[in-house]
Design an enzyme around this catalytic site. Structure first.
Site, PDB file in Angstrom:
ATOM      1  N   HIS B 119       0.870  -1.172   0.000  1.00 20.77           N
ATOM      2  CA  HIS B 119       0.000   0.000   0.000  1.00 20.77           C
ATOM      3  C   HIS B 119       0.917   1.236   0.000  1.00 20.77           C
ATOM      4  O   HIS B 119       2.026   1.184   0.533  1.00 20.77           O
ATOM      5  CB  HIS B 119      -0.828  -0.052   1.292  1.00 20.77           C
ATOM      6  CG  HIS B 119      -1.901   0.986   1.411  1.00 20.77           C
ATOM      7  ND1 HIS B 119      -1.635   2.303   1.701  1.00 20.77           N
ATOM      8  CD2 HIS B 119      -3.242   0.895   1.302  1.00 20.77           C
ATOM      9  CE1 HIS B 119      -2.784   2.973   1.765  1.00 20.77           C
ATOM     10  NE2 HIS B 119      -3.773   2.146   1.532  1.00 20.77           N
ATOM     11  N   ASP B 196       3.459  -3.847   7.912  1.00 26.09           N
ATOM     12  CA  ASP B 196       2.164  -3.167   7.804  1.00 26.09           C
ATOM     13  C   ASP B 196       1.091  -4.230   8.007  1.00 26.09           C
ATOM     14  O   ASP B 196       0.834  -5.041   7.128  1.00 26.09           O
ATOM     15  CB  ASP B 196       2.054  -2.517   6.414  1.00 26.09           C
ATOM     16  CG  ASP B 196       0.643  -2.014   6.115  1.00 26.09           C
ATOM     17  OD1 ASP B 196      -0.259  -2.181   6.962  1.00 26.09           O
ATOM     18  OD2 ASP B 196       0.444  -1.458   5.016  1.00 26.09           O
ATOM     19  N   GLN B 199      -4.146  -4.899   7.129  1.00 26.98           N
ATOM     20  CA  GLN B 199      -5.096  -5.794   6.465  1.00 26.98           C
ATOM     21  C   GLN B 199      -5.061  -7.200   7.078  1.00 26.98           C
ATOM     22  O   GLN B 199      -5.884  -8.035   6.745  1.00 26.98           O
ATOM     23  CB  GLN B 199      -4.731  -5.842   4.970  1.00 26.98           C
ATOM     24  CG  GLN B 199      -5.884  -6.057   4.041  1.00 26.98           C
ATOM     25  CD  GLN B 199      -6.926  -4.971   4.117  1.00 26.98           C
ATOM     26  OE1 GLN B 199      -8.046  -5.198   4.561  1.00 26.98           O
ATOM     27  NE2 GLN B 199      -6.574  -3.767   3.696  1.00 26.98           N
ATOM     28  N   LYS B 222     -10.236  -0.767  10.646  1.00 24.62           N
ATOM     29  CA  LYS B 222     -10.399  -1.972   9.826  1.00 24.62           C
ATOM     30  C   LYS B 222     -10.813  -3.181  10.672  1.00 24.62           C
ATOM     31  O   LYS B 222     -11.219  -4.206  10.131  1.00 24.62           O
ATOM     32  CB  LYS B 222      -9.115  -2.275   9.044  1.00 24.62           C
ATOM     33  CG  LYS B 222      -8.887  -1.289   7.883  1.00 24.62           C
ATOM     34  CD  LYS B 222      -7.775  -1.774   6.989  1.00 24.62           C
ATOM     35  CE  LYS B 222      -7.117  -0.658   6.192  1.00 24.62           C
ATOM     36  NZ  LYS B 222      -7.956  -0.129   5.109  1.00 24.62           N
ATOM     37  N   CYS B 362      -4.708   2.538  -3.673  1.00 26.54           N
ATOM     38  CA  CYS B 362      -3.482   3.067  -3.057  1.00 26.54           C
ATOM     39  C   CYS B 362      -2.324   2.090  -3.222  1.00 26.54           C
ATOM     40  O   CYS B 362      -1.497   1.931  -2.318  1.00 26.54           O
ATOM     41  CB  CYS B 362      -3.682   3.392  -1.575  1.00 26.54           C
ATOM     42  SG  CYS B 362      -4.977   4.577  -1.294  1.00 26.54           S
TER      43      CYS B 362
END
Lengths: 143, 408
Positions: B119, B196, B199, B222, B362
């Site tokens: 991302h 990261d 997700q 999220k 993104c």
């Protein structure tokens, strides 16, 4: 008109069978126009002689609304003076922004006036404007 | 085992809009009322500026905030609560690492290894750092299904590598990267590993100690928490040697006219009045997620994705990105329809009250790798139903017709 009908009745024909989507031989001006957030990416070609648009065309890719709007624009630019082309842009811009709603005034836009309902679809406004915005920039650069 | 029909009653927006199919969960999840209630309770019951006041409300606000930290820290397996810093979101957390760690540890000639599947929020901070400090970016190229092979990361991570930035789960392909293996190899080479997890955390049990991640960033929204709150996990020893990211109130020990000394962890990295109410909301979302349980969540997501992919694969004009195996999608199905721009797909589905994402997500370098300008993405969560998948598929099958194509 809802979006699906707008596609069926107006946009699809110009999107699938555009009359002006091709490189333009003898073009005097060309400019790339991009909507970075959606990936609409066109090149607009104009052939201008003695201040009059003799021919207009575009290449590239994008959503149906951006492509159809650009095709309709090319159609009506042909034969206009640069000043007339810019004043059409102003009118189209006003219509898509929902600022010009007077039907008599919009008649001047011919078939492009059928995109009026895009004014109610905020996410698609910049798609409809891409070709026109590019044309305005191109003529502005030229001046 | 929870029941989806009952679960949906926990979410006012889902309960009150049975005609809407929300399949944009990878962008942001919906919130159960216990989360919004938790935020309300903070403000209505004990609102005061935390970490400062010497009166009951402030002390209670501090206690709630620190309890939220403990919940979020233990959720991802941090060794101690001080290893979890509250941020606005994943983006801010990754920027914090780039500025506060990267600036002092990355020098000219060093290499930063990152994946093409990232991302933008796990790309741009490293581009900035590379440019500023004269380091080079080295890209991990996935295979065609989005996997990063051992061969690939072993070729790219070398003695020159000082930092590896990797997404745990791709927000486009849904693929889970082998973070644990990458971290082990990177550590052998002496590099620091930044993950990261935005997700991943909503979809699987994450244990930062087991992964051996040096830094791990994620967002509250999220995983059904509020927007505007996220977290950065960092190993204590690393965080302790770092300089602050932002400077100001509530992060100091002593301040004179000329200089200051910093508060202890985690406060050193939480300048200004903290977002305590949303931290409490995030912790409540974590507790809700834990009540739902990973087994049920995984089963429901895989069921929906498998059903979706099986039907979509029958349509010759649809291309699905990522793994052929529905169990490797983490709820995400990214696709294109031949002849139809993704924005048109999303706009037409919106007319049918189906919400999906369209665009570059993104992740423009990944779009370039996949050789597409943009894609459409349907992403489910455990509260979505098989009926919703049916509705989505029914409308999906009509799109080419709406766009003027005739199927033979």
């Amino acid at each position: 008109m809802d979006l699906k009908n707008l596609y069926r009745e107006i946009v699809n024909e110009h999107n699938l069978n555009p009359a002006h989507k091709h490189a333009l031989e003898g073009a005097t001006h060309e400019l790339r126009g991009v909507n970075p957030s959606c990936g609409d990416d066109i090149v607009l070609y104009l052939k201008i002689e003695d201040g009059v648009v003799k021919d207009a065309a575009f290449t590239g890719e994008g959503c149906a609304i951006s492509q159809a709007s650009c095709d309709m624009m090319c159609d009506q630019l042909i034969g206009l003076t640069e000043a007339e082309a810019l004043s059409r842009e102003e009118l189209f811009h006003g219509m898509i922004r929902g600022e010009v709603t007077d039907e008599a005034a919009l008649e001047e836009l011919d078939e492009a006036a059928s995109l009026q309902d895009v004014a109610h679809m905020p996410a698609r406004v910049k798609c409809a404007l891409l070709g026109w915005r590019t044309m305005k920039e191109l003529l502005g650069q030229k001046a | 085992m929870p029941d989806v029909k009952h679960i949906r009653n926990d979410f006012p927006i889902l309960r009150d809009h049975p005609d809407v199919v929300y399949f944009d969960n990878a962008a942001t999840a919906q919130r159960p009322s216990c989360v919004t209630e938790e935020i309300r309770k903070f403000y209505d019951e004990t609102n005061a500026n935390p970490l400062r006041g010497l009166y009951d409300w402030s002390m209670e606000a501090t206690a709630r905030y620190e309890e939220a930290r403990a919940v979020c820290a233990s959720f991802i397996g941090a060794a101690r609560p001080e290893e979890l810093i509250f941020t606005r979101n994943t983006t801010e957390a990754l920027n914090l690492v780039a500025y506060a760690f990267g600036a002092e540890h990355i020098s000219a000639g060093d290499e930063i290894v990152l994946s093409v599947t990232e991302h933008h929020s796990n790309i741009l901070p490293w581009q900035m750092l590379a440019e500023k400090n004269g380091a080079a970016l080295v890209w991990l190229e996935p295979d065609e299904e989005g996997f990063i092979t051992a061969e690939e990361y072993r070729a790219k991570i070398t003695e020159k590598t000082k930092l590896v930035a990797i997404g745990h789960v791709s927000n486009v392909l849904g693929v889970t990267h082998p973070v644990k293996d990458i971290a082990a190899y990177a550590h052998e080479k002496g590099a620091v590993v930044v993950v990261d997890g935005a997700q991943a955390v909503p979809h699987m049990a994450v244990d930062v100690k087991e992964l051996d991640a040096d830094f791990y960033a994620f967002s509250g929204h999220k995983l059904m928490g509020p927007m505007g709150i996220g977290a950065l996990y960092g190993k204590y020893a690393l965080l302790e040697q770092m300089q602050p990211f932002l400077r100001g109130g509530e992060m100091i020990e002593y301040v004179t006219r000329e200089e200051a000394t910093w508060a202890e962890l985690p406060h050193k990295f939480e300048a200004g009045t903290v977002n305590a109410a949303d931290a409490c909301g995030m912790a409540r979302a974590v507790a809700y997620l834990q009540d739902i349980g990973w087994d049920f969540l995984r089963k429901q997501e895989d069921l929906l994705v498998a059903k979706m992919m099986a039907e979509m694969e029958k349509l010759p004009y649809i291309r699905i990105f990522g793994s052929k195996d529905p169990a490797k999608h983490n709820g995400i199905v990214t696709f294109t329809i031949e002849g139809v721009h993704p924005h048109d797909i999303s706009s037409v589905l919106n007319e049918d009250r189906v919400c999906i994402r369209a665009g570059h997500h993104c992740a423009q370098p990944l779009m370039q790798f996949l050789k597409v300008g943009s894609t459409a993405r349907a992403s489910v969560y455990f509260y979505n139903t098989e009926e919703e998948v049916d509705i989505f598929l029914r409308h999906l099958k009509n799109i080419r017709g709406v766009m003027g194509f005739r199927e033979d």
